[in-house]
Design an enzyme around this catalytic site. Structure first.
Site, mmCIF file in Angstrom:
data_model
loop_
_atom_site.group_PDB
_atom_site.id
_atom_site.type_symbol
_atom_site.label_atom_id
_atom_site.label_comp_id
_atom_site.label_asym_id
_atom_site.label_seq_id
_atom_site.Cartn_x
_atom_site.Cartn_y
_atom_site.Cartn_z
ATOM 1 N N GLU A 64 0.831 -1.211 0.000
ATOM 2 C CA GLU A 64 0.000 0.000 0.000
ATOM 3 C C GLU A 64 0.863 1.258 0.000
ATOM 4 O O GLU A 64 0.655 2.163 -0.821
ATOM 5 C CB GLU A 64 -0.929 -0.010 1.210
ATOM 6 C CG GLU A 64 -1.932 -1.129 1.149
ATOM 7 C CD GLU A 64 -2.586 -1.446 2.469
ATOM 8 O OE1 GLU A 64 -3.399 -2.375 2.486
ATOM 9 O OE2 GLU A 64 -2.290 -0.798 3.486
ATOM 10 N N ILE A 110 -6.100 3.651 3.822
ATOM 11 C CA ILE A 110 -6.384 2.385 3.152
ATOM 12 C C ILE A 110 -6.238 1.240 4.145
ATOM 13 O O ILE A 110 -5.497 1.354 5.122
ATOM 14 C CB ILE A 110 -5.440 2.211 1.936
ATOM 15 C CG1 ILE A 110 -5.789 0.951 1.114
ATOM 16 C CG2 ILE A 110 -3.987 2.229 2.338
ATOM 17 C CD1 ILE A 110 -5.073 0.865 -0.225
ATOM 18 N N CYS A 111 -6.977 0.169 3.893
ATOM 19 C CA CYS A 111 -6.855 -1.079 4.648
ATOM 20 C C CYS A 111 -7.336 -0.897 6.094
ATOM 21 O O CYS A 111 -8.488 -0.560 6.317
ATOM 22 C CB CYS A 111 -5.410 -1.576 4.563
ATOM 23 S SG CYS A 111 -5.134 -3.267 5.118
ATOM 24 N N ALA A 112 -6.466 -1.077 7.059
ATOM 25 C CA ALA A 112 -6.834 -0.906 8.467
ATOM 26 C C ALA A 112 -6.769 0.554 8.906
ATOM 27 O O ALA A 112 -7.350 0.936 9.918
ATOM 28 C CB ALA A 112 -5.903 -1.735 9.353
ATOM 29 N N TYR A 137 -10.304 -2.586 4.986
ATOM 30 C CA TYR A 137 -10.050 -4.017 4.888
ATOM 31 C C TYR A 137 -11.181 -4.771 5.591
ATOM 32 O O TYR A 137 -11.627 -4.352 6.667
ATOM 33 C CB TYR A 137 -8.704 -4.353 5.540
ATOM 34 C CG TYR A 137 -8.234 -5.735 5.218
ATOM 35 C CD1 TYR A 137 -7.572 -5.992 4.025
ATOM 36 C CD2 TYR A 137 -8.459 -6.800 6.089
ATOM 37 C CE1 TYR A 137 -7.137 -7.265 3.706
ATOM 38 C CE2 TYR A 137 -8.035 -8.073 5.788
ATOM 39 C CZ TYR A 137 -7.380 -8.309 4.585
ATOM 40 O OH TYR A 137 -6.954 -9.582 4.277
#
Length: 183
Positions: free
Chosen positions: A16, A101-103, A121
């Site tokens: 990422e 992004i993601c967590a 996520y």
């Protein structure tokens, strides 16, 4: 030229962070990689990146956006680090863009800057709160908050940032050059 800060904390998700930095720089954005309490920051998979500066040196007035890469280890540090949290709040107060992004949308939530609609996520929404969460889009833009799902969507997220900060023409050219028609 647009300027974006990418804070890196120990345990960040390498795909990422590097994808975002790379795509934004290809799009003509000045990217500042800011280490959180370290100059050499090691990601979740053992890859070490040298930061351009320390997060304590970064000022909201100098930026157009702050975007956080995921990885639970890095996300928890970003969510607990007062310098990062204050920077995110200042960006929101100045009506500038924040992203994660993601967590990492968890760290936006901790700072009180996450808007109603977001993605992350899968399963992280349980830590953030499921109201406003969607898993139907690779990138969600809600006002000045941009979020994305995870490693596989990081190129699309970088392209969406380029579109927002630089414009449609550069976005289309870059998307074609990266063979990222799936975005």
């Amino acid at each position: 030229m647009a300027k974006v800060c990418v804070p890196l904390a120990e345990g960040f998700e390498e795909i990422e962070a590097i994808s975002l930095i790379d795509v934004m720089r290809r799009g003509g954005i000045e990217v500042i990689v800011a280490g959180v309490d370290k100059e050499l920051v090691t990601g979740a998979n053992g890859i070490t990146v040298k930061a351009d500066t320390d997060i304590k040196e970064v000022k909201a007035d100098d930026l157009d956006m702050v975007v956080l890469p995921g990885g639970w280890g890095g996300t928890h540090i970003l969510a607990e680090n007062e310098t990062v949290q204050q920077l995110l709040r200042e960006m929101k107060e100045k009506e500038k863009i924040v992203g994660a992004i993601c967590a990492a949308p968890f760290a936006l939530k901790q700072a009180g800057v996450l808007n109603d609609r977001y993605t992350c996520y899968p399963s992280v929404e349980e830590q953030i709160g499921t109201d406003g969460y969607t898993d139907k889009e690779k990138v969600v833009i809600d006002g000045n908050v941009m979020t994305s799902r995870g490693p596989g969507t990081s190129i699309c997220f970088g392209l969406a940032i380029v579109r927002k900060l630089v414009g449609e023409d550069v976005y289309e050219q870059l998307k074609g050059g990266l063979l990222a028609d799936y975005c």
